[in-house]
Design a protein around this motif. Structure first.
Motif, PDB file in Angstrom:
ATOM      1  N   UNK A  11     -12.091  17.083  -4.750  1.00 35.32           N
ATOM      2  CA  UNK A  11     -11.163  16.043  -4.190  1.00 35.32           C
ATOM      3  C   UNK A  11     -10.026  16.817  -4.789  1.00 35.32           C
ATOM      4  N   UNK A  12      -8.987  16.407  -4.453  1.00 33.94           N
ATOM      5  CA  UNK A  12      -7.683  17.384  -5.371  1.00 33.94           C
ATOM      6  C   UNK A  12      -7.196  16.136  -6.034  1.00 33.94           C
ATOM      7  N   UNK A  13      -6.382  16.398  -7.405  1.00 33.05           N
ATOM      8  CA  UNK A  13      -5.355  14.895  -8.641  1.00 33.05           C
ATOM      9  C   UNK A  13      -4.782  15.642  -8.874  1.00 33.05           C
ATOM     10  N   UNK A  14      -2.905  15.053  -9.029  1.00 31.00           N
ATOM     11  CA  UNK A  14      -2.082  15.743  -9.308  1.00 31.00           C
ATOM     12  C   UNK A  14      -2.229  14.184 -10.374  1.00 31.00           C
ATOM     13  N   UNK A  15      -1.299  15.001 -11.867  1.00 35.24           N
ATOM     14  CA  UNK A  15      -0.909  14.257 -12.702  1.00 35.24           C
ATOM     15  C   UNK A  15       0.121  14.770 -13.229  1.00 35.24           C
ATOM     16  N   UNK A  16       1.076  13.302 -12.722  1.00 38.74           N
ATOM     17  CA  UNK A  16       2.314  13.629 -12.650  1.00 38.74           C
ATOM     18  C   UNK A  16       3.149  12.234 -14.312  1.00 38.74           C
ATOM     19  N   UNK A  17       4.334  12.416 -14.504  1.00 36.64           N
ATOM     20  CA  UNK A  17       4.941  11.924 -15.327  1.00 36.64           C
ATOM     21  C   UNK A  17       5.996  11.206 -14.242  1.00 36.64           C
ATOM     22  N   UNK A  18       7.413  10.812 -14.376  1.00 32.40           N
ATOM     23  CA  UNK A  18       7.313  10.681 -15.747  1.00 32.40           C
ATOM     24  C   UNK A  18       7.266   9.491 -16.888  1.00 32.40           C
ATOM     25  N   UNK A  19       7.227  10.058 -17.995  1.00 37.95           N
ATOM     26  CA  UNK A  19       6.843   8.512 -18.654  1.00 37.95           C
ATOM     27  C   UNK A  19       5.336   8.863 -19.046  1.00 37.95           C
ATOM     28  N   UNK A  20       4.464   8.244 -19.065  1.00 35.14           N
ATOM     29  CA  UNK A  20       3.016   7.677 -19.280  1.00 35.14           C
ATOM     30  C   UNK A  20       2.815   8.762 -17.526  1.00 35.14           C
ATOM     31  N   UNK A  34       1.161  -0.614   0.091  1.00 31.26           N
ATOM     32  CA  UNK A  34      -0.094  -0.119  -0.331  1.00 31.26           C
ATOM     33  C   UNK A  34       0.637   1.421   0.286  1.00 31.26           C
ATOM     34  N   UNK A  35       1.598   1.318   0.875  1.00 35.38           N
ATOM     35  CA  UNK A  35       3.572   2.301   0.944  1.00 35.38           C
ATOM     36  C   UNK A  35       3.840   2.155   0.108  1.00 35.38           C
ATOM     37  N   UNK A  36       4.457   2.659  -1.021  1.00 43.29           N
ATOM     38  CA  UNK A  36       5.322   3.041  -1.945  1.00 43.29           C
ATOM     39  C   UNK A  36       5.618   4.746  -2.241  1.00 43.29           C
ATOM     40  N   UNK A  37       7.145   4.731  -2.201  1.00 43.87           N
ATOM     41  CA  UNK A  37       8.163   5.920  -2.704  1.00 43.87           C
ATOM     42  C   UNK A  37       8.154   5.803  -4.427  1.00 43.87           C
ATOM     43  N   UNK A  38       7.693   6.794  -4.566  1.00 36.53           N
ATOM     44  CA  UNK A  38       7.169   7.928  -6.361  1.00 36.53           C
ATOM     45  C   UNK A  38       8.774   9.090  -6.537  1.00 36.53           C
ATOM     46  N   UNK A  39       9.138   8.879  -7.641  1.00 33.32           N
ATOM     47  CA  UNK A  39       9.945  10.099  -8.191  1.00 33.32           C
ATOM     48  C   UNK A  39       8.936  10.627  -8.821  1.00 33.32           C
TER      49      UNK A  39
END
Length: 332
Positions: free
Chosen positions: A182-191, A165-170
């Protein structure tokens, strides 16, 4: 109509700089010939507008020329103040900035338009979140917004629904969206991927600048994402017949066909057999499930089990005078 278009030409050149006749025509949805006539009219009115020849040429205003003409109508003034979302701005840390901007715009409006802006502020209030839902805690929203604006990567600890469930992401944040509070962020890298901002458990800002995809369209991405979401939400199909006046129990997948008895046969999208079972039962006798067989059988069992249960337990009740006579004998 022409005067409004002339103002638009002037403001486009003032805000965007050099533009070709073709670009102006596309922006204003008119012909190139119409743009030529509008440019001539502006020049005749004394606007310092020049044409540069060559491949990279186009129309431009004399350097330093600015117009105070806005051409703002009453409807535009009202729409401007209606578009302000104080709740969202406050969450982004821009509440005071929005208030200051609206104050300046109001001061710059002609006196006859100010009452229109005041009327909108007093009669309309936008409250995006739905009922029966607590506001999401988004402590990292300002940091995410800053990363979006400055194109800086961030490192986050993110909680998702599946294991682990808990993961680290760049993340390379491309844009922020507000949907139903509700707030969403659209992020990469890539797709590009979509992340809920309230599920960010930890965020570390970086000075690492990323390159924003030049062809990325936030509004277009979100429209496609929602279509895909609804498709994934309801991956199965059911064929049903509906009594006259009974609403569709889900999104229609084929054109509805009215049969001879007045009932409508249609294929609808369903999330699952379990969910459809609960949804369809609410329509009572106004729906008949034809397919899939598993769903039809489950609804049939659900409908017959209560009848059988009550049928076994029910006792005949004598009505009328006979019931009273029987009661009288029991008292004696």
């Amino acid at each position: 109509m022409k005067s409004s278009r002339l103002v638009s030409v002037l403001l486009l050149l003032q805000t965007r700089g050099r533009m070709t006749a073709a670009q102006l025509a596309e922006e204003l949805e008119v012909s190139v010939r119409t743009v030529y006539r509008d440019v001539e009219a502006l020049s005749a009115a004394g606007v310092p507008l020049y044409a540069d020849a060559g491949h990279s040429g186009g129309y431009r205003l004399l350097d330093g020329y600015r117009t105070r003409l806005t051409g703002m109508t009453a409807d535009e003034a009202e729409a401007l103040f209606l578009a302000g979302a104080p709740g969202a701005a406050a969450q982004l840390g821009l509440g005071s900035v929005l208030a200051a901007a609206q104050l300046k715009v109001r001061a710059a409006l002609p006196s006859e338009l100010r009452p229109h802006a005041d009327r909108i502020s007093g009669r309309f209030h936008l409250d995006a979140p739905g009922w029966y839902a607590d506001a999401d805690e988004t402590p990292y929203l300002p940091a995410v917004a800053d990363a979006v604006w400055n194109r800086r990567a961030v490192h986050v600890l993110y909680r998702r629904w599946r294991e682990p469930t808990d993961v680290e992401r760049r993340l390379e944040p491309y844009g922020l969206l507000l949907k139903a509070g509700r707030w969403y962020v659209v992020a990469g890298p890539g797709v590009p991927r979509t992340y809920r901002v309230d599920q960010i458990l930890r965020l570390t800002a970086t000075e690492e600048e990323f390159t924003h995809p030049g062809d990325f369209d936030l509004a277009g991405y979100w429209a496609a994402y929602q279509r895909d979401f609804h498709h994934r939400l309801r991956p199965a199909r059911a064929v049903v017949r509906l009594a006259p006046g009974v609403p569709l129990p889900g999104p229609a997948q084929t054109d509805a066909h009215v049969e001879e008895d007045g009932w409508t046969r249609v294929t609808v999208a369903i999330e699952s057999v379990d969910r459809a079972h609960a949804d369809f039962l609410r329509l009572g006798s106004g729906i008949e499930v034809l397919d899939p067989p598993e769903l039809r059988d489950r609804i049939a069992r659900t409908a017959t089990e209560p009848a059988e249960r009550y049928g076994h337990r029910a006792r005949p009740v004598t009505a009328g005078p006979d019931r009273g006579a029987r009661s009288g004998r029991s008292r004696r």
